[in-house]
Structure formats: structure tokens, C-alpha cells
Design an enzyme around this catalytic site. Structure first.
Site, PDB file in Angstrom:
ATOM      1  N   THR A   8      38.821   6.944   7.308  1.00 19.39           N
ATOM      2  CA  THR A   8      38.864   8.190   8.063  1.00 19.39           C
ATOM      3  C   THR A   8      39.560   7.937   9.402  1.00 19.39           C
ATOM      4  OG1 THR A   8      37.535   9.900   9.156  1.00 19.39           O
ATOM      5  CG2 THR A   8      36.547   7.729   9.031  1.00 19.39           C
ATOM      6  N   ASN A  10      38.681  10.142  11.818  1.00 20.28           N
ATOM      7  CA  ASN A  10      37.817  10.956  12.676  1.00 20.28           C
ATOM      8  C   ASN A  10      36.782  10.059  13.371  1.00 20.28           C
ATOM      9  OD1 ASN A  10      35.599  12.580  13.530  1.00 20.28           O
ATOM     10  ND2 ASN A  10      36.378  14.259  12.275  1.00 20.28           N
ATOM     11  N   HIS A  12      34.363  10.666  15.319  1.00 18.92           N
ATOM     12  CA  HIS A  12      32.973  11.146  15.289  1.00 18.92           C
ATOM     13  C   HIS A  12      32.295  10.765  13.974  1.00 18.92           C
ATOM     14  CE1 HIS A  12      33.700  13.498  18.912  1.00 18.92           C
ATOM     15  NE2 HIS A  12      34.832  13.865  18.364  1.00 18.92           N
ATOM     16  N   ASP A  69      34.733  13.303   3.012  1.00 17.21           N
ATOM     17  CA  ASP A  69      35.313  14.627   3.174  1.00 17.21           C
ATOM     18  C   ASP A  69      34.166  15.604   3.342  1.00 17.21           C
ATOM     19  OD1 ASP A  69      37.993  15.874   3.334  1.00 17.21           O
ATOM     20  OD2 ASP A  69      37.109  17.255   1.882  1.00 17.21           O
ATOM     21  N   PHE A 149      30.913  17.369  17.293  1.00 21.66           N
ATOM     22  CA  PHE A 149      32.322  17.738  17.137  1.00 21.66           C
ATOM     23  C   PHE A 149      32.424  18.943  16.214  1.00 21.66           C
ATOM     24  CE2 PHE A 149      33.408  16.186  12.803  1.00 21.66           C
ATOM     25  CZ  PHE A 149      32.228  15.522  12.498  1.00 21.66           C
ATOM     26  N   TYR A 151      32.404  22.088  14.190  1.00 17.15           N
ATOM     27  CA  TYR A 151      31.627  23.327  14.239  1.00 17.15           C
ATOM     28  C   TYR A 151      30.200  23.096  14.749  1.00 17.15           C
ATOM     29  CZ  TYR A 151      35.452  24.893  11.194  1.00 17.15           C
ATOM     30  OH  TYR A 151      36.695  25.202  10.672  1.00 17.15           O
ATOM     31  N   ASP A 152      29.874  21.909  15.255  1.00 17.11           N
ATOM     32  CA  ASP A 152      28.497  21.615  15.673  1.00 17.11           C
ATOM     33  C   ASP A 152      27.912  22.644  16.646  1.00 17.11           C
ATOM     34  OD1 ASP A 152      28.055  19.445  14.054  1.00 17.11           O
ATOM     35  OD2 ASP A 152      28.511  17.944  15.581  1.00 17.11           O
ATOM     36  N   LYS A 172      20.768  14.388  15.244  1.00 19.31           N
ATOM     37  CA  LYS A 172      21.591  14.976  14.177  1.00 19.31           C
ATOM     38  C   LYS A 172      21.517  14.098  12.922  1.00 19.31           C
ATOM     39  CE  LYS A 172      26.331  16.284  12.951  1.00 19.31           C
ATOM     40  NZ  LYS A 172      27.773  16.198  13.266  1.00 19.31           N
ATOM     41  N   ARG A 178      26.031  14.460   6.472  1.00 16.34           N
ATOM     42  CA  ARG A 178      26.666  13.135   6.362  1.00 16.34           C
ATOM     43  C   ARG A 178      25.590  12.054   6.216  1.00 16.34           C
ATOM     44  NH1 ARG A 178      29.665  14.071  10.032  1.00 16.34           N
ATOM     45  NH2 ARG A 178      31.355  14.641   8.635  1.00 16.34           N
TER      46      ARG A 178
HETATM   47  P1  ITT Z   1      39.486  12.461   8.004  1.00 21.26           P
HETATM   48  O1  ITT Z   1      40.157  13.278   6.919  1.00 21.26           O
HETATM   49  O2  ITT Z   1      40.398  11.478   8.639  1.00 21.26           O
HETATM   50  O3  ITT Z   1      38.204  11.836   7.531  1.00 21.26           O
HETATM   51  P2  ITT Z   1      38.990  15.053   9.251  1.00 21.26           P
HETATM   52  O4  ITT Z   1      38.431  15.465  10.586  1.00 21.26           O
HETATM   53  O5  ITT Z   1      40.317  15.659   8.847  1.00 21.26           O
HETATM   54  O6  ITT Z   1      39.046  13.460   9.217  1.00 21.26           O
HETATM   55  P3  ITT Z   1      37.779  16.445   7.029  1.00 21.26           P
HETATM   56  O7  ITT Z   1      39.051  16.603   6.289  1.00 21.26           O
HETATM   57  O8  ITT Z   1      36.554  16.045   6.261  1.00 21.26           O
HETATM   58  O9  ITT Z   1      37.900  15.353   8.179  1.00 21.26           O
HETATM   59  O10 ITT Z   1      37.542  17.763   7.843  1.00 21.26           O
HETATM   60  C1  ITT Z   1      36.316  18.282   8.021  1.00 21.26           C
HETATM   61  C2  ITT Z   1      36.285  19.198   9.211  1.00 21.26           C
HETATM   62  O11 ITT Z   1      35.034  19.898   9.101  1.00 21.26           O
HETATM   63  C3  ITT Z   1      36.242  18.450  10.542  1.00 21.26           C
HETATM   64  O12 ITT Z   1      37.502  18.336  11.128  1.00 21.26           O
HETATM   65  C4  ITT Z   1      35.306  19.336  11.365  1.00 21.26           C
HETATM   66  O13 ITT Z   1      36.017  20.412  11.902  1.00 21.26           O
HETATM   67  C5  ITT Z   1      34.358  19.868  10.305  1.00 21.26           C
HETATM   68  N1  ITT Z   1      33.175  18.999  10.194  1.00 21.26           N
HETATM   69  C6  ITT Z   1      32.935  18.025   9.261  1.00 21.26           C
HETATM   70  N2  ITT Z   1      31.759  17.428   9.489  1.00 21.26           N
HETATM   71  C7  ITT Z   1      31.248  18.009  10.585  1.00 21.26           C
HETATM   72  C8  ITT Z   1      30.087  17.827  11.345  1.00 21.26           C
HETATM   73  O14 ITT Z   1      29.206  16.878  11.036  1.00 21.26           O
HETATM   74  N3  ITT Z   1      29.891  18.596  12.410  1.00 21.26           N
HETATM   75  C9  ITT Z   1      30.777  19.548  12.743  1.00 21.26           C
HETATM   76  N4  ITT Z   1      31.919  19.789  12.100  1.00 21.26           N
HETATM   77  C10 ITT Z   1      32.166  19.023  11.022  1.00 21.26           C
END
Ligand code: ITT
Length: 198
Positions: A8, A10, A12, A69, A149, A151-152, A172, A178
Site C-alpha cells: 500500500t 497509504n 494511515h 483494499d 484519514f 471519511y473518518d 479505532k 481494517r
Molecule cells: P492503496 O491503494 O495504496 O492501499 P488507497 O488510499 O488508494 O491506498 P484504497 O484504494 O483502499 O486505498 O482506497 C480506499 C479509500 O477509502 C481511502 O483513500 C479512504 O478515502 C477511504 N478509507 C479506507 N479506509 C478508511 C478508513 O479506515 N477510514 C476512513 N477512510 C477510509
């Protein structure tokens, strides 16, 4: 100890997963493999995208890895933003723009129920396994809190009076999608993986 690359970009997600993974895993970043851009995700479901991200790293590097994802599925929007959660308001991905779009699309509905879902994919030696976690809750139309991060600030889990963004990471992680998926992965790992330190 098993070296585990988190597939990933991300930070967070990395923080939340790292806090729960425990001492059997040596957590590695895919930046160490030279992967610094987003891994492509073109599937129609969270499960497909999760698999695609783990497969991308497995095919190129053959390493043991875990991808994530996740998405927010809102009932009155027929499950949107769902697989489009990261880019709901278009490119480039932007948490604030996504949240503003969600608020505006939901304002005409009374039903605010929603769920967060995570599909983790674990790859080791050519084998892939998936683990899913979810939490139900509702969308609040005025953002609250500054932790977390995405939509939290808009998501209030069921039986809670605070949004995820009003909770610490450990709070959380006690209940979130997750964390629930990760606990399933850890149960599998404890049962099935060989840790050389044992
Ligand atoms: P990677 O693909 O690199 O893992 P990404 O941010 O693009 O990172 P996703 O494709 O899974 O990840 O996108 C999910 C989106 O959903 C993420 O960008 C957030 O906006 C939201 N999201 C996922 N998990 C969340 C959480 O625990 N709290 C708040 N928003 C979340």
C-alpha cells in the site's frame, strides 16, 4: 519472524496495520523495493482490487506481502462510493473533496446507514488468501474530529457517540473494519504460518 511487505502507499493504513501486526512480523515498505507510485487497481470489487495489489508485488518481487483494499458503502447511495472511495470526487484523489461530495449527495436522504469494509490479501510463495472485515455505522453530515484519514470525520460506528476521527488510533483499532480483517489474518497466521523464531 516473517518479513512482510505492506502493499500500500497509504501511510494511515500502514500505521493502523503496524499497530496490530505484533512481533512475529518484520514490517517492510514497498518503497524499499522501489515501488513509489500507487499500485494499479482496476477491479470491480474490493476483493478484486485487493488481490490485484498483492499480485502486483508478488509477480514482480516474489515477496511475502499483505495488501488492503477498503471502501465506504452507503446504503442510500446503493453502496457508493464503495470501490470508488479513494477517487469519489475524481482525480487526483483527495479526502476533503471526497467527503464534500458524499455530504452533498446524501443531504436529500434520511437514511444515513453505511458500512466500512476492508479486504486484505496475503501472499506467500504463490498462494493468496483473503480476509474481510466490516463495521456498520452512520454518516454524519457535519464532519467531526481530526484523527485518522479519509471519511473518518463523517463515520460514526454503531453504538458509538463519536466519529472515527474523534477516536485515537488505538480506539479505532478496537472496532474498525481494517482491524477486524487483520484479526482474521492473525488467527490464520498463528495457525498456519511457520515463524522461524519459534
Ligand atoms: P492503496 O491503494 O495504496 O492501499 P488507497 O488510499 O488508494 O491506498 P484504497 O484504494 O483502499 O486505498 O482506497 C480506499 C479509500 O477509502 C481511502 O483513500 C479512504 O478515502 C477511504 N478509507 C479506507 N479506509 C478508511 C478508513 O479506515 N477510514 C476512513 N477512510 C477510509
Amino acid at each position: 519472524m516473517i518479513e512482510l511487505y505492506l502493499a500500500t502507499q497509504n501511510k494511515h493504513k500502514i500505521e493502523e496495520l503496524s499497530a496490530l501486526l505484533g512481533s512475529h512480523f518484520l514490517i517492510k515498505s514497498i518503497s524499499e523495493l522501489g515501488v513509489i507510485d500507487d499500485i494499479p487497481e482496476t477491479g470491480k470489487t474490493l476483493a478484486e482490487n485487493s488481490r490485484q495489489k498483492a499480485q502486483f508485488i508478488a509477480d514482480r518481487f516474489g515477496v511475502t506481502c499483505l495488501s488492503d483494499d477498503s471502501g465506504l458503502e452507503v446504503d442510500c447511495l446503493g453502496g457508493l462510493p464503495g470501490v470508488f472511495s479513494a477517487r469519489f470526487a475524481g482525480e487526483p484523489k483527495n479526502d476533503l473533496a471526497n467527503s464534500n461530495k458524499l455530504i452533498s449527495e446524501m443531504s436529500k436522504y434520511a437514511d444515513r446507514s453505511a458500512r466500512f469494509v476492508t479486504v486484505l490479501t496475503f501472499h506467500q510463495n504463490g498462494q493468496f488468501r483473503q480476509f474481510e472485515g466490516e463495521i456498520r455505522g452512520e454518516i454524519v453530515l457535519s464532519p467531526r474530529g481530526s484523527h485518522g484519514f479519509g471519511y473518518d470525520p463523517l463515520f460514526q460506528p454503531e453504538n458509538e457517540s463519536r466519529t472515527f476521527a474523534e477516536m485515537t488510533l488505538s480506539e479505532k483499532n478496537l472496532i474498525a473494519h481494517r482491524a477486524r480483517a487483520l484479526h482474521k489474518f492473525k488467527a490464520f497466521a498463528d495457525e498456519s504460518l511457520k515463524f522461524v523464531d519459534e
